[in-house]
Design a protein around this motif. Structure first.
Motif, PDB file in Angstrom:
ATOM      1  N   PHE A  46      24.401  19.299  29.342  1.00 41.21           N
ATOM      2  CA  PHE A  46      23.977  20.648  29.738  1.00 41.21           C
ATOM      3  C   PHE A  46      24.376  21.728  28.730  1.00 41.21           C
ATOM      4  O   PHE A  46      24.040  22.900  28.899  1.00 41.21           O
ATOM      5  CB  PHE A  46      24.575  21.004  31.110  1.00 41.21           C
ATOM      6  CG  PHE A  46      24.123  20.069  32.194  1.00 41.21           C
ATOM      7  CD1 PHE A  46      22.875  20.215  32.774  1.00 41.21           C
ATOM      8  CD2 PHE A  46      24.926  19.019  32.608  1.00 41.21           C
ATOM      9  CE1 PHE A  46      22.441  19.344  33.760  1.00 41.21           C
ATOM     10  CE2 PHE A  46      24.509  18.136  33.592  1.00 41.21           C
ATOM     11  CZ  PHE A  46      23.259  18.301  34.170  1.00 41.21           C
ATOM     12  N   THR A  48      24.579  24.353  25.937  1.00 43.47           N
ATOM     13  CA  THR A  48      23.584  25.089  25.143  1.00 43.47           C
ATOM     14  C   THR A  48      24.226  25.706  23.896  1.00 43.47           C
ATOM     15  O   THR A  48      23.582  25.825  22.867  1.00 43.47           O
ATOM     16  CB  THR A  48      22.943  26.233  25.966  1.00 43.47           C
ATOM     17  OG1 THR A  48      23.982  27.062  26.482  1.00 43.47           O
ATOM     18  CG2 THR A  48      22.116  25.710  27.110  1.00 43.47           C
ATOM     19  N   ALA A 190      38.593  10.630  28.785  1.00 42.71           N
ATOM     20  CA  ALA A 190      37.572  11.614  28.373  1.00 42.71           C
ATOM     21  C   ALA A 190      36.676  11.871  29.576  1.00 42.71           C
ATOM     22  O   ALA A 190      35.450  11.808  29.490  1.00 42.71           O
ATOM     23  CB  ALA A 190      36.781  11.079  27.184  1.00 42.71           C
ATOM     24  N   THR A 191      37.323  12.134  30.710  1.00 45.72           N
ATOM     25  CA  THR A 191      36.600  12.187  31.987  1.00 45.72           C
ATOM     26  C   THR A 191      36.115  13.583  32.368  1.00 45.72           C
ATOM     27  O   THR A 191      35.609  13.780  33.474  1.00 45.72           O
ATOM     28  CB  THR A 191      37.488  11.642  33.126  1.00 45.72           C
ATOM     29  OG1 THR A 191      38.715  12.372  33.101  1.00 45.72           O
ATOM     30  CG2 THR A 191      37.780  10.170  32.970  1.00 45.72           C
ATOM     31  N   TYR A 203      28.583  21.817  38.038  1.00 47.56           N
ATOM     32  CA  TYR A 203      28.859  20.496  37.468  1.00 47.56           C
ATOM     33  C   TYR A 203      28.137  19.361  38.192  1.00 47.56           C
ATOM     34  O   TYR A 203      27.910  19.425  39.400  1.00 47.56           O
ATOM     35  CB  TYR A 203      30.385  20.246  37.451  1.00 47.56           C
ATOM     36  CG  TYR A 203      30.977  20.751  36.153  1.00 47.56           C
ATOM     37  CD1 TYR A 203      30.874  22.097  35.814  1.00 47.56           C
ATOM     38  CD2 TYR A 203      31.574  19.899  35.242  1.00 47.56           C
ATOM     39  CE1 TYR A 203      31.356  22.571  34.606  1.00 47.56           C
ATOM     40  CE2 TYR A 203      32.070  20.363  34.032  1.00 47.56           C
ATOM     41  CZ  TYR A 203      31.956  21.698  33.716  1.00 47.56           C
ATOM     42  OH  TYR A 203      32.425  22.153  32.512  1.00 47.56           O
ATOM     43  N   LEU A 245      22.940  26.970  35.966  1.00 45.68           N
ATOM     44  CA  LEU A 245      23.457  28.243  35.462  1.00 45.68           C
ATOM     45  C   LEU A 245      22.485  28.926  34.517  1.00 45.68           C
ATOM     46  O   LEU A 245      21.698  28.286  33.828  1.00 45.68           O
ATOM     47  CB  LEU A 245      24.834  28.073  34.816  1.00 45.68           C
ATOM     48  CG  LEU A 245      25.034  27.307  33.523  1.00 45.68           C
ATOM     49  CD1 LEU A 245      24.614  28.124  32.325  1.00 45.68           C
ATOM     50  CD2 LEU A 245      26.495  26.964  33.391  1.00 45.68           C
ATOM     51  N   GLU A 366      37.274  18.034  27.927  1.00 45.78           N
ATOM     52  CA  GLU A 366      37.589  18.992  28.992  1.00 45.78           C
ATOM     53  C   GLU A 366      38.777  18.574  29.847  1.00 45.78           C
ATOM     54  O   GLU A 366      39.421  19.417  30.483  1.00 45.78           O
ATOM     55  CB  GLU A 366      36.351  19.199  29.878  1.00 45.78           C
ATOM     56  CG  GLU A 366      36.531  20.378  30.819  1.00 45.78           C
ATOM     57  CD  GLU A 366      35.300  20.688  31.647  1.00 45.78           C
ATOM     58  OE1 GLU A 366      34.188  20.278  31.265  1.00 45.78           O
ATOM     59  OE2 GLU A 366      35.467  21.340  32.682  1.00 45.78           O
ATOM     60  N   ARG A 376      38.625  30.102  29.269  1.00 47.87           N
ATOM     61  CA  ARG A 376      37.880  29.488  28.156  1.00 47.87           C
ATOM     62  C   ARG A 376      36.758  30.415  27.716  1.00 47.87           C
ATOM     63  O   ARG A 376      35.913  30.789  28.536  1.00 47.87           O
ATOM     64  CB  ARG A 376      37.307  28.145  28.607  1.00 47.87           C
ATOM     65  CG  ARG A 376      36.327  27.554  27.629  1.00 47.87           C
ATOM     66  CD  ARG A 376      35.965  26.140  27.953  1.00 47.87           C
ATOM     67  NE  ARG A 376      34.876  25.960  28.881  1.00 47.87           N
ATOM     68  CZ  ARG A 376      33.605  26.277  28.647  1.00 47.87           C
ATOM     69  NH1 ARG A 376      33.256  26.876  27.516  1.00 47.87           N
ATOM     70  NH2 ARG A 376      32.680  26.032  29.545  1.00 47.87           N
TER      71      ARG A 376
HETATM   72  C1  LIG Z   1      25.674  23.347  33.383  1.00 48.92           C
HETATM   73  C2  LIG Z   1      26.747  23.379  32.325  1.00 48.92           C
HETATM   74  C3  LIG Z   1      26.530  24.082  31.150  1.00 48.92           C
HETATM   75  C4  LIG Z   1      27.521  24.133  30.171  1.00 48.92           C
HETATM   76  N1  LIG Z   1      27.262  24.813  29.019  1.00 48.92           N
HETATM   77  C5  LIG Z   1      28.197  24.848  28.049  1.00 48.92           C
HETATM   78  C6  LIG Z   1      27.903  25.486  26.799  1.00 48.92           C
HETATM   79  O1  LIG Z   1      26.800  25.969  26.564  1.00 48.92           O
HETATM   80  N2  LIG Z   1      28.898  25.523  25.864  1.00 48.92           N
HETATM   81  C7  LIG Z   1      30.138  24.958  26.075  1.00 48.92           C
HETATM   82  O2  LIG Z   1      30.987  25.031  25.202  1.00 48.92           O
HETATM   83  N3  LIG Z   1      30.407  24.308  27.237  1.00 48.92           N
HETATM   84  C8  LIG Z   1      29.481  24.237  28.218  1.00 48.92           C
HETATM   85  N4  LIG Z   1      29.758  23.573  29.384  1.00 48.92           N
HETATM   86  C9  LIG Z   1      31.040  22.838  29.476  1.00 48.92           C
HETATM   87  C10 LIG Z   1      30.892  21.519  28.706  1.00 48.92           C
HETATM   88  O3  LIG Z   1      29.750  20.860  29.192  1.00 48.92           O
HETATM   89  C11 LIG Z   1      32.118  20.617  28.862  1.00 48.92           C
HETATM   90  O4  LIG Z   1      33.275  21.325  28.520  1.00 48.92           O
HETATM   91  C12 LIG Z   1      31.999  19.385  27.963  1.00 48.92           C
HETATM   92  O5  LIG Z   1      30.740  18.774  28.102  1.00 48.92           O
HETATM   93  C13 LIG Z   1      33.071  18.376  28.298  1.00 48.92           C
HETATM   94  O6  LIG Z   1      32.796  17.179  27.606  1.00 48.92           O
HETATM   95  P1  LIG Z   1      33.622  15.875  27.954  1.00 48.92           P
HETATM   96  O7  LIG Z   1      33.094  14.800  27.083  1.00 48.92           O
HETATM   97  O8  LIG Z   1      35.050  16.188  27.919  1.00 48.92           O
HETATM   98  O9  LIG Z   1      33.266  15.571  29.487  1.00 48.92           O
HETATM   99  P2  LIG Z   1      31.840  15.179  30.221  1.00 48.92           P
HETATM  100  O10 LIG Z   1      30.739  15.417  29.278  1.00 48.92           O
HETATM  101  O11 LIG Z   1      31.857  15.893  31.473  1.00 48.92           O
HETATM  102  O12 LIG Z   1      32.008  13.625  30.395  1.00 48.92           O
HETATM  103  C14 LIG Z   1      32.906  13.063  31.309  1.00 48.92           C
HETATM  104  C15 LIG Z   1      32.583  11.589  31.457  1.00 48.92           C
HETATM  105  O13 LIG Z   1      33.607  10.924  32.196  1.00 48.92           O
HETATM  106  C16 LIG Z   1      33.005  10.058  33.156  1.00 48.92           C
HETATM  107  N5  LIG Z   1      33.990   9.779  34.206  1.00 48.92           N
HETATM  108  C17 LIG Z   1      34.665  10.659  34.987  1.00 48.92           C
HETATM  109  N6  LIG Z   1      35.535  10.003  35.776  1.00 48.92           N
HETATM  110  C18 LIG Z   1      35.402   8.684  35.498  1.00 48.92           C
HETATM  111  C19 LIG Z   1      36.017   7.504  35.994  1.00 48.92           C
HETATM  112  N7  LIG Z   1      36.970   7.536  36.925  1.00 48.92           N
HETATM  113  N8  LIG Z   1      35.616   6.313  35.494  1.00 48.92           N
HETATM  114  C20 LIG Z   1      34.658   6.244  34.550  1.00 48.92           C
HETATM  115  N9  LIG Z   1      34.051   7.331  34.035  1.00 48.92           N
HETATM  116  C21 LIG Z   1      34.421   8.535  34.506  1.00 48.92           C
HETATM  117  C22 LIG Z   1      31.771  10.824  33.569  1.00 48.92           C
HETATM  118  O14 LIG Z   1      30.845  10.015  34.232  1.00 48.92           O
HETATM  119  C23 LIG Z   1      31.290  11.302  32.197  1.00 48.92           C
HETATM  120  O15 LIG Z   1      30.631  10.263  31.519  1.00 48.92           O
HETATM  121  C24 LIG Z   1      28.774  23.482  30.373  1.00 48.92           C
HETATM  122  C25 LIG Z   1      28.979  22.764  31.555  1.00 48.92           C
HETATM  123  C26 LIG Z   1      27.973  22.692  32.520  1.00 48.92           C
HETATM  124  C27 LIG Z   1      28.192  21.894  33.770  1.00 48.92           C
END
Ligand SMILES: Cc1cc2nc3c(=O)[nH]c(=O)nc-3n(C[C@H](O)[C@H](O)[C@H](O)COP(=O)(O)OP(=O)(O)OC[C@H]3O[C@@H](n4cnc5c(N)ncnc54)[C@H](O)[C@@H]3O)c2cc1C
Length: 549
Positions: A46, A48, A190-191, A203, A245, A366, A376
């Motif tokens: 998601f 942008t 990395a959840t 979310y 959003l 995150e 943030r």
């Molecule tokens: C609608 C939306 C728009 C956003 N827009 C922006 C933006 O424009 N700019 C910005 O900087 N940030 C934005 N954010 C925030 C950003 O998306 C996150 O900070 C970022 O994607 C986090 O990446 P990540 O890899 O840490 O986690 P995620 O991409 O959330 O990945 C987490 C992973 O962990 C997996 N998981 C969780 N628990 C378990 C478990 N127990 N066992 C196995 N797998 C598990 C999930 O299935 C997923 O695959 C946005 C968020 C949302 C929801």
């Protein structure tokens, strides 16, 4: 009982968002086996806007200005070492994505950069409004090309430790209904965030904060758990787009907020306009408009994009088309928006190498706390996932080379099997379904630990959560795999709820995303501090305020 599968890997990565995928490529460089397990795609698709202080739209921008913006946005609660890493590694990390084939939007050969909330200059690079999904796609393809194994949908339910070191984890293969025993030298969490702990959130369903609970239960320290970002402009109406959003970047392009009386209220607020307020500040002003009776029918305010130039609107095709298919033309029609639970700002405490306090346990993206301080700034979630995902992969790779594999013992396997078995029950027609328990918990957390908090709401919320916890053994009963997954998620959500509400109660001030209406002011003298959470030996939750790391 569930059938068992045994898996062995050097590095286990939990999560396949940007942080997890980026970590997998970094770990694979060490010529070791890398396994990703994942429930879904998380929040990354998601994204942008991604902060990269290239200075293409305004030459005055630089990693130093970016560093200062991140600290100021975080109201100086950030871990400065982590922010230094973020600011210095943002540009190299973006270049690495480009070597994999990512193409960001450019104008005349230079990056097009958007001004987003918390930035002094236009800094956020983009690919129309779908940068996140393209990056996930690209990293996923590269992981496949490098033969990195991905098990999906698999939910990790517990991490195993022996002699203070990580030795593996237990998981559930959701599709095939099997119990996984994964022996691993190192684990990367990395959840992602915790959005689904709340009733109204931007979310996706798989983001329930489980990784934080996994870390806590194995003894890892958490930091800044009281800070949850509320996105000011999540759609309340049309209902087909409920929770989606509106990017705050649209304010920089001319979008406006208007109340039911037709007043552009941000102009009369202390910030002077939509672009000058940070996300949490916008959210608080919107909540005030609604509270004072100037809200819309669906409990929000109007977002009006009619003054955004058509050419600029074309850079938001996903949002534009989604609304159009719900019968709303953003060039003409206003949509109703309001604050929704968004990013988790706190989380697992790490050092600059993404190491937690547990040997062999790493975290990136995150799920970690410390980078953003109390708030943030927009665009930093993406940069954090890209930068710290890579570092987590490198540190785990190095660790895996230097350490040997230890197997999870039979006793531990039996213990975990028994734990799961206790949750699986025959249907009892009088029971509350896990969905009902989950909704109840989400409601209590939203009431108590929402955008505006007070000792009264927090104490009540803590009591309510405690009541659910006391009945946990009776309430968390599953009759099928879907319910078992829900029960395990609720079990983690209870821990998270306790941590968020208790830390929010302790912090008797308002700072960044944490607003207390009984302590509405910043109190640097007493509260320029981080709050740490750690499980005590007796299983109770230890909470401690300490000087900033
Ligand atoms: C609608 C939306 C728009 C956003 N827009 C922006 C933006 O424009 N700019 C910005 O900087 N940030 C934005 N954010 C925030 C950003 O998306 C996150 O900070 C970022 O994607 C986090 O990446 P990540 O890899 O840490 O986690 P995620 O991409 O959330 O990945 C987490 C992973 O962990 C997996 N998981 C969780 N628990 C378990 C478990 N127990 N066992 C196995 N797998 C598990 C999930 O299935 C997923 O695959 C946005 C968020 C949302 C929801």
């Amino acid at each position: 009982m569930l059938e068992k599968d045994f898996v062995t890997t050097d590095v286990l990565i939990i999560g396949s968002g940007i942080a997890g995928l980026r970590a997998s490529l970094a770990a694979k460089k060490y010529n070791i086996s890398v396994l990703i397990t994942t429930k879904g795609w998380g929040a990354s698709p998601f994204i942008t806007a991604i902060n990269a202080p290239l200075g293409h739209s305004d030459e005055r921008d630089s990693p130093e200005v970016y560093y200062q913006d991140t600290l100021r946005g975080g109201v100086y609660l950030n871990n400065k070492q982590l922010v230094k890493v973020l600011a210095s590694q943002a540009i190299p990390s973006i270049r690495e994505l480009e070597t994999l084939g990512m193409e960001f939007d450019k104008e005349n050969g230079r990056y097009a950069q958007r001004l987003v909330s918390g930035g002094t200059y236009p800094r956020a690079i983009h690919k129309k409004d779908r940068a996140g999904s393209e990056i996930v796609d690209l990293l996923g393809k590269e992981a496949k090309r490098q033969k990195i194994r991905i098990l999906s949908p698999v939910m990790i339910v517990r991490i195993a430790k022996k002699g203070g070191k990580i030795i593996g984890a237990f998981g559930l293969d959701i599709k095939n209904g099997r119990f996984l025993i994964i022996n691993a030298k190192a684990i990367i969490l990395a959840t992602g965030g915790i959005g689904r702990l709340y009733e109204f959130t931007t979310y996706p369903n798989d983001i329930t904060g489980q990784g934080v609970a996994l870390a806590y239960r194995v003894g890892a320290e958490l930091v800044d758990m009281e800070f949850i970002q509320f996105e000011p402009t999540a759609i309340l109406h049309p209902k087909q787009c409920y929770g989606m959003l509106i990017p705050t970047a649209m304010f920089g392009d001319g979008g406006k907020l208007v109340n039911e009386d037709g007043e552009r209220f941000m102009l009369n607020s202390k910030y002077g306009s939509e672009t000058k307020a940070q996300k949490h500040e916008l959210a608080l002003v919107i909540a005030k408009e609604v509270r004072e009776g100037r809200g819309t029918k669906h409990g929000g305010v109007y977002f009006n994009a009619s003054t955004i130039a058509n050419k600029t609107m074309e850079t938001y095709p996903f949002h534009f088309q989604k609304l159009l298919s719900a019968g709303f033309d953003l060039r003409r029609d206003s949509v109703e928006v309001g604050p929704a639970a968004h990013s988790s700002i706190g989380g697992v405490k790490i050092d600059e190498g993404c190491r937690t306090n547990i040997k062999g346990l790493f975290a990136g993206g995150e799920i970690v706390g410390g980078v953003h301080g109390a708030n943030r700034i927009a665009g930093n979630g993406a940069t954090e996932a890209i930068v710290f995902g890579k570092i987590a992969g490198e540190s785990a790779g190095e660790y895996a080379i230097e350490n040997s594999l230890q197997k999870i013992s039979k006793d531990e396997i039996l213990f975990e099997e028994e734990h799961l078995r206790k949750m699986i029950d025959t249907a009892d027609s009088n029971r509350l379904t896990p969905s009902t328990v989950r909704s109840k918990l989400q409601k209590e957390v939203s009431r108590a630990g929402g955008l505006v908090r007070s000792a009264k709401t927090l104490e009540r919320g803590i009591d309510k959560v405690e009541q659910i916890k006391e009945k946990r053994a009776k309430l968390l009963k599953a009759t099928n795999m879907r319910e078992l997954i829900q029960c395990l998620e609720i079990d983690s959500m209870l821990m998270l709820a306790e941590a968020i509400l208790k830390t929010a109660l302790i912090r008797c001030e308002s700072r960044g995303a944490h607003y207390r209406d009984d302590f509405p002011f910043l109190d640097d003298k007493r509260w320029l501090k981080n709050v740490l959470v750690k499980r005590r030996g007796d299983g109770s939750m230890g909470i401690l305020a300490c000087n900033i790391s």
